[in-house]
Design an enzyme around this catalytic site. Structure first.
Site, PDB file in Angstrom:
ATOM      1  N   CYS A  90      14.297  41.876 -23.257  1.00 56.68           N
ATOM      2  CA  CYS A  90      13.285  42.516 -24.105  1.00 56.68           C
ATOM      3  C   CYS A  90      11.989  42.823 -23.361  1.00 56.68           C
ATOM      4  O   CYS A  90      11.478  43.941 -23.431  1.00 56.68           O
ATOM      5  CB  CYS A  90      13.018  41.675 -25.346  1.00 56.68           C
ATOM      6  N   HIS A 101      10.556  37.095 -28.351  1.00 54.56           N
ATOM      7  CA  HIS A 101      11.120  38.443 -28.375  1.00 54.56           C
ATOM      8  C   HIS A 101      10.000  39.452 -28.577  1.00 54.56           C
ATOM      9  O   HIS A 101       9.070  39.216 -29.353  1.00 54.56           O
ATOM     10  CB  HIS A 101      12.153  38.585 -29.495  1.00 54.56           C
ATOM     11  N   HIS A 136      14.235  47.979 -28.961  1.00 55.39           N
ATOM     12  CA  HIS A 136      14.238  46.723 -28.216  1.00 55.39           C
ATOM     13  C   HIS A 136      15.553  46.506 -27.488  1.00 55.39           C
ATOM     14  O   HIS A 136      16.527  47.212 -27.701  1.00 55.39           O
ATOM     15  CB  HIS A 136      13.948  45.548 -29.161  1.00 55.39           C
TER      16      HIS A 136
END
Length: 165
Positions: free
Chosen positions: A74, A124, A136
């Site tokens: 990410c 994240h 993402h």
């Protein structure tokens, strides 16, 4: 640093759940849940990092990855997309979190970052593309893709919207 509390509004697709954190991170105190209503301007222009990230859709997830050849995790996706757009961005989720200033959801712009708390820690990050949509590198075995804050999994884990610039 003060925290803003906003009461829950009627259910609409652009409602975000945001937990405000201390800007420096590493706080043992858990932020209180805050709900915001986002308004997207119809006059959005394409952010250069978003344009790069969109070109990476379908790239494989790889832990530690930060290039089309290796795949992306990410924060590697954010680092690469912003770098290709000529904007220096930190490499890890934690340093991205610490380097951004908080943006109220009603002020979100394309290219802002969304941070999520998964399994007890901020782990994240995604790039906001408009409405309730973000892009993402989700997790092992998956590919760079779109997701939505309409999905309760993501909405309930959102802790901060931030801007690097």
């Amino acid at each position: 640093m003060s925290q803003t509390r906003v009461h829950h509004h009627a259910a609409i697709t652009t409602t975000f759940l945001l937990l405000m954190g201390v800007a420096g991170g590493c706080s043992a105190q858990q932020p209180a849940p805050v709900t915001f209503k986002s308004k997207m301007s119809s006059e959005t222009t394409s952010h250069p990092a978003v344009s790069v990230a969109k070109g990476l859709l379908g790239s494989p997830y790889r832990y530690g990855g930060d290039s089309p050849q290796r795949g992306f995790d990410c924060s590697g996706l954010i680092h690469y997309a912003f770098g290709q757009a000529g904007i220096q961005a930190p490499r890890t989720t934690q340093t991205l979190y610490q380097s951004t200033f908080t943006v109220e959801p009603e002020a979100l712009r394309e290219g802002d970052l969304l941070f999520f708390r998964i399994e007890g820690k901020i782990s994240h990050v995604a790039i906001y593309v408009g409405g309730t949509t973000f892009l993402h590198a989700p997790s092992s075995g998956k590919k760079v893709s779109y997701a939505s804050l309409d999905n309760p999994y993501w909405r309930d884990r959102l802790v901060k919207a931030g801007r690097l610039f």
